[in-house]
Scaffold this motif. Sequence first.
Motif, PDB file in Angstrom:
ATOM      1  N   TYR A 187       0.858  -1.173   0.000  1.00  0.00           N
ATOM      2  CA  TYR A 187       0.000   0.000   0.000  1.00  0.00           C
ATOM      3  C   TYR A 187       0.897   1.226   0.000  1.00  0.00           C
ATOM      4  O   TYR A 187       1.774   1.370   0.849  1.00  0.00           O
ATOM      5  N   SER A 226      -4.852  -6.405   2.940  1.00  0.00           N
ATOM      6  CA  SER A 226      -5.903  -6.858   2.012  1.00  0.00           C
ATOM      7  C   SER A 226      -5.352  -7.057   0.616  1.00  0.00           C
ATOM      8  O   SER A 226      -5.800  -7.961  -0.089  1.00  0.00           O
ATOM      9  N   ALA A 227      -4.375  -6.242   0.222  1.00  0.00           N
ATOM     10  CA  ALA A 227      -3.743  -6.485  -1.079  1.00  0.00           C
ATOM     11  C   ALA A 227      -3.101  -7.870  -1.070  1.00  0.00           C
ATOM     12  O   ALA A 227      -3.215  -8.645  -2.023  1.00  0.00           O
ATOM     13  N   THR A 281      -5.468 -10.863  -1.492  1.00  0.00           N
ATOM     14  CA  THR A 281      -5.988 -11.172  -2.822  1.00  0.00           C
ATOM     15  C   THR A 281      -5.169 -12.273  -3.493  1.00  0.00           C
ATOM     16  O   THR A 281      -5.595 -12.852  -4.467  1.00  0.00           O
ATOM     17  N   TYR A 309      -2.345  -2.509  -3.468  1.00  0.00           N
ATOM     18  CA  TYR A 309      -3.679  -2.048  -3.089  1.00  0.00           C
ATOM     19  C   TYR A 309      -4.151  -1.043  -4.119  1.00  0.00           C
ATOM     20  O   TYR A 309      -3.387  -0.185  -4.546  1.00  0.00           O
ATOM     21  N   ASN A 310      -5.409  -1.157  -4.550  1.00  0.00           N
ATOM     22  CA  ASN A 310      -5.884  -0.209  -5.559  1.00  0.00           C
ATOM     23  C   ASN A 310      -7.326   0.205  -5.285  1.00  0.00           C
ATOM     24  O   ASN A 310      -7.955  -0.244  -4.334  1.00  0.00           O
ATOM     25  N   LYS A 329     -10.075  -0.507  -6.710  1.00  0.00           N
ATOM     26  CA  LYS A 329     -11.078  -1.576  -6.745  1.00  0.00           C
ATOM     27  C   LYS A 329     -11.142  -2.265  -5.375  1.00  0.00           C
ATOM     28  O   LYS A 329     -12.213  -2.530  -4.849  1.00  0.00           O
ATOM     29  N   LEU A 330      -9.968  -2.529  -4.830  1.00  0.00           N
ATOM     30  CA  LEU A 330      -9.917  -3.153  -3.503  1.00  0.00           C
ATOM     31  C   LEU A 330     -10.586  -2.260  -2.470  1.00  0.00           C
ATOM     32  O   LEU A 330     -11.296  -2.727  -1.589  1.00  0.00           O
ATOM     33  N   HIS A 331     -10.342  -0.966  -2.617  1.00  0.00           N
ATOM     34  CA  HIS A 331     -10.937  -0.013  -1.692  1.00  0.00           C
ATOM     35  C   HIS A 331     -12.460  -0.093  -1.753  1.00  0.00           C
ATOM     36  O   HIS A 331     -13.136  -0.168  -0.743  1.00  0.00           O
ATOM     37  N   GLU A 366     -14.229  -2.553  -2.726  1.00  0.00           N
ATOM     38  CA  GLU A 366     -14.658  -3.834  -2.160  1.00  0.00           C
ATOM     39  C   GLU A 366     -14.696  -3.783  -0.640  1.00  0.00           C
ATOM     40  O   GLU A 366     -15.580  -4.356  -0.009  1.00  0.00           O
ATOM     41  N   GLU A 367     -13.721  -3.071  -0.077  1.00  0.00           N
ATOM     42  CA  GLU A 367     -13.701  -2.973   1.382  1.00  0.00           C
ATOM     43  C   GLU A 367     -14.889  -2.183   1.908  1.00  0.00           C
ATOM     44  O   GLU A 367     -15.470  -2.528   2.924  1.00  0.00           O
TER      45      GLU A 367
END
Length: 562
Positions: free
Chosen positions: A257, A275-276, A279, A291-292, A294-296, A298-299
């Motif tokens: 991140y 979280s990155a 995945t 971390y990007n 899209k992940l954000h 999703e969170e």
Amino acid sequence: MLDKVKNEQKRKVLVVDDEIINRMMLGNIVEKNYEVLYAENGQEALDIIRKDGKNISAILLDLMMPVMDGFMLLDTLKEEDLLKETPVIVLTSEVTAEVQSIRMGAVDFIKKPYDNPEVILTRIQRIIELFEDRQLIETVEYDFTGLYTKDFFLEYMSQIDAKDPQSLRDTVAFDVEHFHLIQEIHGKTVADEILSYMGSNIRDFLESHPGIAGRWDADQFYMYVTHLEDTKELEELVERLSNYSPDITVRVHAGIYTAVAQDVEEERKTAAAKSACNTLSNNYTKVIAAYNEKLHEEEVYAEKLINDMDDAMNEKQFKVYMQPKYDVTGEEPKITGAEALVRWQHPELGMVSPGRFIPLFEGNGLVQRLDHYIWEETARIIAGWKEKYRRAIPVSVNVSRIDLYDPEIKTKLLNIIEKYHLEKKDLHLEITESAYAEDMDIALKVIASLQNEGFLIEMDDFGSGFSSLNMLSRMPIDALKFDMQFARTIDTDQKQYHLVESLIGFARMLGVMTIAEGVENKEQYLAMKKAGCNIIQGYYFSKPLAEEEFVHYIEELKEETC
Ligand code: C2E
Ligand code: CA
Ligand code: CA
């Protein structure tokens, strides 16, 4: 050191002075609060310290002495790393000697002559307290891998940010895939060695990349480093971390991140890196993920689902869908049961699939409540059929690995059976293969006791993880449910076909039924049937259906066969 703290009343102080009169005077003062040991010269003192230094809280040291003077003693203590253990307070009347002795590692000095006992005692007490605090802190600052513990890591992150809030920095999370299994298979000593190995490699990396590293929760490693323009070296590090030994498979992943210091607080940064990293679990080709956005998103979505769960339970937004299972051993496939699969009819988000929310609810324990609700709903539906058709179709419900830790699980299931006047064989229990491996002793005990009670146990997702065939024969199982990956290629991949065929042969030998799920087309169906599989479930026959749809489906089947 802890011994010193424990024996609050009996701290020991060593007085080192060659003049008997000095020893007596100082001893008299110190005796009030401490147990006093005496030495006449440096050599005597050294012998005592070497033997019992851990139990001595402070050393009061005269500088001018025969045999071995105070300076020499300080030198030796420093060399032998004994000054870390016990603070030395120098007794002197010369200013130059004070300065020199402090330089050599003494922490304070007391002036001769000893005219103010209170000042002396307060000084000794303060030094001891300071020293013990520092040691206490040091003992938890690093763990055995040589990296910071969680609190210190987060604290130093914020100190780094405070000093330089403008720079771009990376938070990196490392994770060992299935670490608990490594520990289970190879033992704690080897597992600890792997962690130490990782710690030392991460420290090496920091030699060329400014930053800090920490470890907590067993195999969770973190780094906070100056932004890495290029991840090549990090990739190499991850590969090194995975190369502990050719005999033990250790798969490490890393998540990154990147942020400007002031943007986010520390724990958000480590969580984002983690979280990155997450995945990549079960990913065999990629070792690093960033971390990007899209992940954000999703969170944020995940957080919403967790927040909404309570209302959803109260408002009955969770629905049971049923997917038929067919017995394919005869000429014509015959419906033989169904699997209950939960759906969330969310008022804003629409239909949410369990793949989205079950893992979240497993993470925070909510899954127990949800599963209990689904079991009961399923029982209610079966009871309805029994009344309507005078015949029950057995339905399997999913049992999360978390449920196995519920001491009430058996009672809960039995109460449901009783409440709806069902038989235990009406409700099959699907328990995923990985739950068997997680905490083997507990899992096996609970599952065996459910089986002994009369519930039929289906091992779900068989072949996706780790069960070894020779362990299988000792496990409480009534049916093996092949992981979907087998159905996916069984009609096109000869090897896969033969694997399934021999697994089915093995199951037959154990007297265990076989179920294939995820069978989507005729070719897969025929291949599974030919390989000897007993029961088939999948889109080829039907998708999971809502309660009313399923009733409809059954009634149409009946008409067809009439
Ligand atoms: P699972 O137990 O392995 O369930 C099989 C999944 O495969 C279901 O997904 C099902 O809808 C889907 N499926 C069935 N036939 C086919 C097919 O022919 N092709 C494909 N591609 N998929 C097919 P679903 O309903 O989304 O459930 C996902 C997972 O969520 C389940 O996997 C199960 O692990 C979990 N789950 C579902 N309901 C519950 C529940 O009530 N409690 C718990 N603890 N877990 C549940
Ligand atoms: Ca299942
Ligand atoms: Ca499954």
